[in-house]
Design an enzyme around this catalytic site. Structure first.
Site, PDB file in Angstrom:
ATOM      1  CB  SER A  59       8.579  68.915  19.984  1.00  0.00           C
ATOM      2  OG  SER A  59       9.841  68.324  19.793  1.00  0.00           O
ATOM      3  NE  ARG A  67       4.838  67.934  16.574  1.00  0.00           N
ATOM      4  CZ  ARG A  67       6.165  67.863  16.367  1.00  0.00           C
ATOM      5  NH1 ARG A  67       6.948  68.869  16.739  1.00  0.00           N
ATOM      6  NH2 ARG A  67       6.686  66.795  15.793  1.00  0.00           N
ATOM      7  CB  SER A  88      10.014  59.995  11.799  1.00  0.00           C
ATOM      8  OG  SER A  88      10.197  61.365  11.520  1.00  0.00           O
ATOM      9  CG  ASP A 110      15.991  64.710  20.173  1.00  0.00           C
ATOM     10  OD1 ASP A 110      16.676  64.491  19.150  1.00  0.00           O
ATOM     11  OD2 ASP A 110      14.877  65.249  20.148  1.00  0.00           O
ATOM     12  NE  ARG A 157      22.293  64.949  17.667  1.00  0.00           N
ATOM     13  CZ  ARG A 157      21.041  65.331  17.841  1.00  0.00           C
ATOM     14  NH1 ARG A 157      20.120  64.451  18.207  1.00  0.00           N
ATOM     15  NH2 ARG A 157      20.689  66.587  17.647  1.00  0.00           N
ATOM     16  NE  ARG A 205      18.224  67.293  20.510  1.00  0.00           N
ATOM     17  CZ  ARG A 205      17.322  67.857  21.307  1.00  0.00           C
ATOM     18  NH1 ARG A 205      17.543  67.889  22.605  1.00  0.00           N
ATOM     19  NH2 ARG A 205      16.228  68.392  20.810  1.00  0.00           N
TER      20      ARG A 205
END
Length: 738
Positions: A324, A328, A469, A617, A648, A692
């Protein structure tokens, strides 16, 4: 038009390698009755005797009816063949082809047929082989290869549906694009390479008598020039039919060759190194794209075989850089003014996707052998239009964040992704960006492709996010930064705050408190240096495994411990896990620590909906931990798991049920009745290509009774390239199987 019958009669005209391969595969699939027709006398009958077609036909005796016709003839022969076929075509006949130049095919069809019928849908399989003719037919030629359909405004959805079903039945992945775009893409990726190969071999052959020079050519020359063995007549037709697009890309290539020649002549080593470095990185990324675009790519089709561990997991490990933060950091470095240096940049596929997208937008980025990334920032408005759609692979973060950036740029852009990403919702960024006056178009199902047109000026935004989010929040903040407008965002719940921390560190006018983020009109920021901590989501795999396996003692070093990422540790602490943090430090505003994990018996817990955004996650890991805890655990507010790389929720419930877990999906909650340390069984599960989920099943296997085979789990190695090596060093029993 009327949809063709469940088992249509398909006429394949032209039984060369492509036509015969399609016929053979279609016969084996038994979804159609296949009729073969070839201009050469006796070929169709021979194909019938070989089992390649069900029936043979010739033009003089073409009385047999058919519902679909596939023209597998050279591009310049399309007109004459259509003229011969015209008397037998009905109003509802579906007509397609396999030619590699669509503009010429459409022109030929229009000349013969006049107004194009609704059943006319040009097509092109991206597959081939060096050999030609009937004997070269391969029933698996199209397996896991793209088939491009180029529907026209006059093409009916029913005709597209019929052709999609036929090509999917022979293993092809069907995509659509416009005729003009197809011809541009193929000129660059197929026609130009063939032209270069023909030219190079011809040049070298004429330079040496008896062609003795070829005796000294190594494998690289053989691989590079292999396509010069293709049919000269076919390629003569292709280059003439696709003249304009081929000349355009050829002249660009000639200009680039002139740059290289001048650099060699003037001994400009920096120029050569820059070009070669960009080319190597792009070629590596191209390999990743090939894997991710194929429905069952070699990567995805890898299986992980995870066996139970009888001794504890021990040792220490440093996981890759935080994914993440890496996304960025490289975007903000590209938009900075001046050079930036990022150390510890994430080495997974998703971060490479963002990096390569920025390169296509004109940002110079170099990566050295240590993984250090150096970025020459171009400023908030310094990006250049990409010469083709930006491919986002499987990375929703790349797509959503880059959409925010590009919505504020003075040029048009298109963002596309693989089959999985193309099913994920993108209206969650479209709605607020449109409220800022951005011009964004989505596919009818509110998914990618995303087409962005330049807006006159973006407006300030006051917006309440409907879901927690970090991706949506960051996309909006990036749009505000690039356009220089103010913004107030109200979060629906806590989510990762890496963007806010990074902007504050760079001196941008951002404030965040109690779920409210405000951004004042920002000025340009300068380049920066940053060390990126280890990814907590990857560390979480080892934390969960060590908590389950008796006798385990693990240390995970230099992990980012941002409070918005530690929801898993909070839930695990309630379950009785033993995880200690030490050696705290600060990296660019992000807290970092070492994590020591020891085995501990676990008890059940409730995971409330208000923390769902902090553990989104890690839910697959929590589900696994709950199967081994004492009592019944309940995790609510998990609906968002349905909209990740896979569903998932469905995948985890089905997989854990296969392994013997007592797990139930009730509304938007998962209820797991723990086995109180009674091991799960082994078996075969499918993670659907979701890394994952695959890693969660690896953890489940560590205390199972038998090995667990995790199908379609190759993306683990894309998201966590060092996983197999790290697992072996720590004592896991995991092997990778193709």
């Amino acid at each position: 038009m009327t949809i063709s019958p469940a088992k249509p009669r398909v006429l394949i005209v032209g039984l060369g390698m492509i036509g015969a391969s399609f016929a053979k595969a279609l016969c084996l699939s038994q979804v159609a009755t296949v009729i073969g027709l070839d201009a050469q006398v006796g070929v169709a009958e021979k194909a019938r005797s070989m089992g390649i077609v069900d029936e043979a036909a010739t033009f003089p005796t073409l009385t047999t009816p058919f519902d679909v016709v596939i023209l597998a003839v050279p591009v310049l022969a399309m007109g004459p063949v259509l003229t011969q076929l015209k008397p037998w075509l009905k109003a509802d006949t579906v007509i397609s082809d396999v030619g590699s130049v669509k503009g010429a095919v459409v022109a030929a069809a229009r000349e013969v047929l006049g107004d194009l019928p609704s059943g006319f849908v040009p097509g092109h399989p991206i597959a081939g082989a060096e050999r030609s003719g009937l004997a070269a037919a391969k029933s698996d030629l199209f397996d896991h290869h793209l088939l491009i359909l180029t529907p026209l405004p006059s093409s009916s959805p029913e005709a597209v549906q019929v052709l999609t079903r036929l090509w999917q039945s022979v293993g092809a992945d069907v995509v659509t694009m416009s005729v003009a775009r197809h011809d541009e893409v193929l000129a660059a990726t197929s026609h130009l390479p063939h032209l270069l190969a023909f030219s190079l071999v011809d040049t070298l052959a004429r330079e040496s008598e008896n062609r003795e020079i070829f005796r000294y050519a190594a494998g690289g020359f053989r691989d590079f020039t292999r396509i010069a063995a293709s049919d000269p007549t076919m390629w003569h037709d292709v280059f003439l039919a696709n003249r304009d697009a081929t000349l355009s890309i050829l002249r660009r290539f000639q200009a680039d060759l002139d740059v290289l020649a001048e650099a060699i002549e003037n001994q400009e080593g920096a120029t050569l190194k820059s070009v070669f470095g960009r080319a190597k990185s792009a070629r590596d990324y191209f390999t990743e794209i090939l894997s991710s675009r194929q429905r069952h790519s070699d990567d995805t089709r890898k299986n992980l075989i995870a066996a139970p561990v009888r001794a504890g997991l021990k040792g220490e490990v440093t996981v890759p850089g935080d994914r993440s933060i890496s996304h960025r950091a490289i975007i903000l470095a590209a938009l900075a003014e001046g050079p930036s240096e990022l150390r510890g940049f994430g080495n997974g596929h998703d971060n490479r996707t963002t990096l390569e997208a920025l390169r296509k937008l004109g940002v110079c980025i170099d990566v050295d052998d240590s993984g250090c990334v150096r970025v020459a920032g171009v400023g908030r408005q310094g990006l250049k239009p990409a010469d083709s759609p930006l491919y986002m692979g499987n990375s929703a973060t790349s797509m959503r964040l880059m959409a925010g950036v590009l919505s504020a740029q003075p040029f048009s852009s298109e963002l596309i992704g693989d089959a999985s990403l193309s099913q994920r919702p993108m209206d969650r960024i479209q709605v607020p960006l449109q409220a800022m006056a951005a011009r964004i178009e989505l596919a009818p199902r509110k998914t990618a492709p995303i087409v962005i047109h330049p807006a006159e000026a973006l407006k300030p935004l006051d917006y309440s996010l409907p879901m927690a989010s970090a991706q949506v929040k960051t996309a909006l903040l990036l749009a505000g930064l690039c356009s220089g407008v103010s913004m107030r965002l109200q979060e629906a719940g806590p989510s990762r705050n890496h963007t806010e921390l990074m902007l504050a560190e760079l001196g941008c006018p951002v404030q965040f408190d109690q779920g409210v983020i405000t951004l004042a009109p920002a000025r340009q920021w300068a380049g920066f240096e940053r060390d990126i901590p280890g990814d907590f989501s990857l560390a979480a795999v080892h934390i969960a495994a060590a908590s389950l396996v008796p006798g385990s003692e693990l240390n995970v070093l230099q992990v980012g411990v941002n409070p918005t990422r530690l929801g898993l540790l909070d839930v695990m602490a309630r379950m009785g896990a033993r995880v200690q943090l030490s050696n705290y430090c600060d990296l660019g505003g992000e807290p970092v620590a070492d994590l020591q994990v020891n085995y501990a018996p676990l008890v059940a817990t409730d995971g409330t909906a208000d923390v769902a955004g902090l553990v989104i996650d890690e839910y697959p890991l929590l589900f696994v931990l709950a199967t081994q805890a004492k009592g019944a655990s309940r995790f609510s507010g998990v609906r968002e798991l349905r909209y990740k790389e896979t569903d998932r929720l469905k995948t985890m419930v089905e997989g854990l049920t296969t392994l013997g877990a007592d797990i139930e999906l009730k509304g938007d909650a998962v209820i797991i009745r723990g086995q109180n340390a009674r091991p799960l069984d082994g078996g075969i599960v499918d993670c659907g290509g979701d890394h994952r989920v695959a890693l969660a099943f690896v953890v489940a296997a560590q205390t199972a009774l038998r090995p667990v085979i995790i199908r379609n789990s190759g993306r683990v190695l894309g998201a966590y390239p060092d996983f197999a090596e790290h697992a072996l060093a720590l004592g896991y029993s995991v092997t990778v199987e193709d």
